[in-house]
Scaffold this motif. Sequence first.
Motif, PDB file in Angstrom:
ATOM      1  N   THR A   1       0.835  -1.204   0.000  1.00 16.81           N
ATOM      2  CA  THR A   1       0.000   0.000   0.000  1.00 16.81           C
ATOM      3  C   THR A   1       0.867   1.249   0.000  1.00 16.81           C
ATOM      4  O   THR A   1       0.628   2.197  -0.750  1.00 16.81           O
ATOM      5  CB  THR A   1      -0.910   0.004   1.252  1.00 16.81           C
ATOM      6  N   THR A   2       1.924   1.233   0.834  1.00 13.32           N
ATOM      7  CA  THR A   2       2.836   2.382   0.888  1.00 13.32           C
ATOM      8  C   THR A   2       3.483   2.609  -0.474  1.00 13.32           C
ATOM      9  O   THR A   2       3.532   3.728  -0.981  1.00 13.32           O
ATOM     10  CB  THR A   2       3.940   2.139   1.948  1.00 13.32           C
ATOM     11  N   THR A   3       3.998   1.499  -1.079  1.00 16.99           N
ATOM     12  CA  THR A   3       4.648   1.611  -2.378  1.00 16.99           C
ATOM     13  C   THR A   3       3.688   2.181  -3.421  1.00 16.99           C
ATOM     14  O   THR A   3       4.042   3.073  -4.205  1.00 16.99           O
ATOM     15  CB  THR A   3       5.135   0.223  -2.850  1.00 16.99           C
ATOM     16  N   TYR A   4       2.464   1.657  -3.387  1.00  8.51           N
ATOM     17  CA  TYR A   4       1.452   2.113  -4.354  1.00  8.51           C
ATOM     18  C   TYR A   4       1.160   3.599  -4.169  1.00  8.51           C
ATOM     19  O   TYR A   4       1.157   4.375  -5.134  1.00  8.51           O
ATOM     20  CB  TYR A   4       0.180   1.284  -4.166  1.00  8.51           C
ATOM     21  N   ASN A   5       0.994   4.016  -2.923  1.00  8.02           N
ATOM     22  CA  ASN A   5       0.699   5.418  -2.639  1.00  8.02           C
ATOM     23  C   ASN A   5       1.834   6.337  -3.081  1.00  8.02           C
ATOM     24  O   ASN A   5       1.605   7.395  -3.666  1.00  8.02           O
ATOM     25  CB  ASN A   5       0.416   5.627  -1.157  1.00  8.02           C
ATOM     26  N   ARG A   6       3.074   5.892  -2.817  1.00  5.45           N
ATOM     27  CA  ARG A   6       4.243   6.684  -3.236  1.00  5.45           C
ATOM     28  C   ARG A   6       4.234   6.887  -4.739  1.00  5.45           C
ATOM     29  O   ARG A   6       4.433   7.987  -5.247  1.00  5.45           O
ATOM     30  CB  ARG A   6       5.534   5.961  -2.831  1.00  5.45           C
ATOM     31  N   ALA A   7       4.014   5.741  -5.450  1.00  9.21           N
ATOM     32  CA  ALA A   7       4.042   5.791  -6.917  1.00  9.21           C
ATOM     33  C   ALA A   7       2.967   6.749  -7.426  1.00  9.21           C
ATOM     34  O   ALA A   7       3.188   7.551  -8.338  1.00  9.21           O
ATOM     35  CB  ALA A   7       3.829   4.388  -7.493  1.00  9.21           C
ATOM     36  N   ARG A   8       1.781   6.635  -6.805  1.00 11.94           N
ATOM     37  CA  ARG A   8       0.660   7.469  -7.241  1.00 11.94           C
ATOM     38  C   ARG A   8       0.987   8.948  -6.987  1.00 11.94           C
ATOM     39  O   ARG A   8       0.814   9.813  -7.827  1.00 11.94           O
ATOM     40  CB  ARG A   8      -0.587   7.073  -6.450  1.00 11.94           C
ATOM     41  N   GLN A   9       1.526   9.190  -5.780  1.00 18.67           N
ATOM     42  CA  GLN A   9       1.893  10.556  -5.401  1.00 18.67           C
ATOM     43  C   GLN A   9       2.902  11.116  -6.398  1.00 18.67           C
ATOM     44  O   GLN A   9       2.779  12.240  -6.876  1.00 18.67           O
ATOM     45  CB  GLN A   9       2.494  10.518  -3.990  1.00 18.67           C
ATOM     46  N   GLY A  10       3.908  10.277  -6.735  1.00 18.44           N
ATOM     47  CA  GLY A  10       4.959  10.696  -7.661  1.00 18.44           C
ATOM     48  C   GLY A  10       4.385  11.065  -9.021  1.00 18.44           C
ATOM     49  O   GLY A  10       4.735  12.099  -9.609  1.00 18.44           O
ATOM     50  N   GLN A  11       3.422  10.229  -9.458  1.00 19.28           N
ATOM     51  CA  GLN A  11       2.816  10.470 -10.767  1.00 19.28           C
ATOM     52  C   GLN A  11       2.056  11.784 -10.760  1.00 19.28           C
ATOM     53  O   GLN A  11       2.180  12.592 -11.699  1.00 19.28           O
ATOM     54  CB  GLN A  11       1.869   9.308 -11.079  1.00 19.28           C
TER      55      GLN A  11
ATOM     56  N   THR B   1       2.510  14.372  -8.781  1.00 18.97           N
ATOM     57  CA  THR B   1       3.469  15.477  -8.720  1.00 18.97           C
ATOM     58  C   THR B   1       4.008  15.785 -10.111  1.00 18.97           C
ATOM     59  O   THR B   1       4.090  16.940 -10.535  1.00 18.97           O
ATOM     60  CB  THR B   1       4.637  15.116  -7.773  1.00 18.97           C
TER      61      THR B   1
END
Lengths: 132, 271
Positions: free
Chosen positions: B244-254, B256
């Motif tokens: 979940t953390t990895t997914y959220n990071r990736a989504r956040q990065g996208q 941004t």
Amino acid sequence: MKCIVVTPEKTEIDQDASFVVAPLYDGEYGIGQGHTPVVARIGAGELRITAPDGAKSVFFIEGGFLESSGDVVSILTNRVLTPDEVTLEKAEADLASAQALEQTTAELFAQKEKAVRTARGMAAAARKWGKK
Amino acid sequence: MELVATAQFRKAMERAVSAGAYTQRIAAMVADLARAGTSVSHPLLEERKTKNGAGLLILTANRGMCGGYNSSILRLGHRCADDLKAGYEKLQILISGKRGISYAKDRGIELAASFDQFNDKPQFSEVVTIADQILADYLAGKIDRFDVAYMKFLSVSKQVPVVETLLPLSELGGEAESESPAKKGAEYEFLPSPESILEEIVPTAFRVKLFKCFLDAAVGEQIARRVAMKAATDNADSMISILTTTYNRARQGQITNEIIEVVSGASALQG
């Protein structure tokens, strides 16, 4: 006085009793209040328990030991059946298969004797209870 | 799965506890016999000098998903079988449980008998058939010793794989229950005789002991399964939180990235 019937799997009966009749290896044995301490071998047959209020219950038990000391009659047996679970037909089938067992050695003979006695005890109980 | 295993463990545990009553009473009766001055001797109690054959019963589970339960017992059983083979001419190996049977098959171990009808509820009548067969072999002199390898239940948090020698019987039925003072003075009458009762009580003690092994094994299996399933559930939980953390990071990065593109596009148009 208390009557406790235990099988290797669980404690089947644990109730107050005023009189207990157990099938010993050679005939019935009655135990009332204040009976002398006794350890005995049980055969196969009918176990009758009279509760203090006069209610009677019957079971079929098969082999084991009886120990009466003080206020407790404990019966260790292999199997406890209610009258509903006993039928004459099954008892006679058991008897027939027991009689067909081999008896070439002393051990086999003893085993056969035991199986025959058990089946006969069950048949006798079934007849007494008017089972078919 | 963890919840299922917990429920099954409770049931198995209850059965094991209720079976304890019988063993205790048998032991108490033997103690009474001994007090009455009977010498406790029986063919099943005597150590034999002959070493013609030995029997080994290994109790494993029918199913997997229980961590190291099966492998630890099989490892111990295998070692024990090697020891027995060295000391006795013939060794009969009996295995209960599909896991153990397939283990023997894979390694080409010959089995004298195998049973797969025992699940989490071993029935006394089924165990008696096996016990009587073993007793007959023992009395006929085919085997001079009989061992069982199983998971012994010590407490809910501790079970150990053990090998126990059931024949010749070393003791009758475990610890006797604490005697009440009134009972101690009682003089028993024996019907028909102390010897005859002893003759019957010894084989019974063996059958009950074997039954106890089966019950212990069933409890041990359920505990092992519960522990394994708990570990699996915990692992899955921590994996879910990492993912979940990895997914959220990736989504956040996208997100941004997209904002930067929009903003830089807008500022380029303004300029």
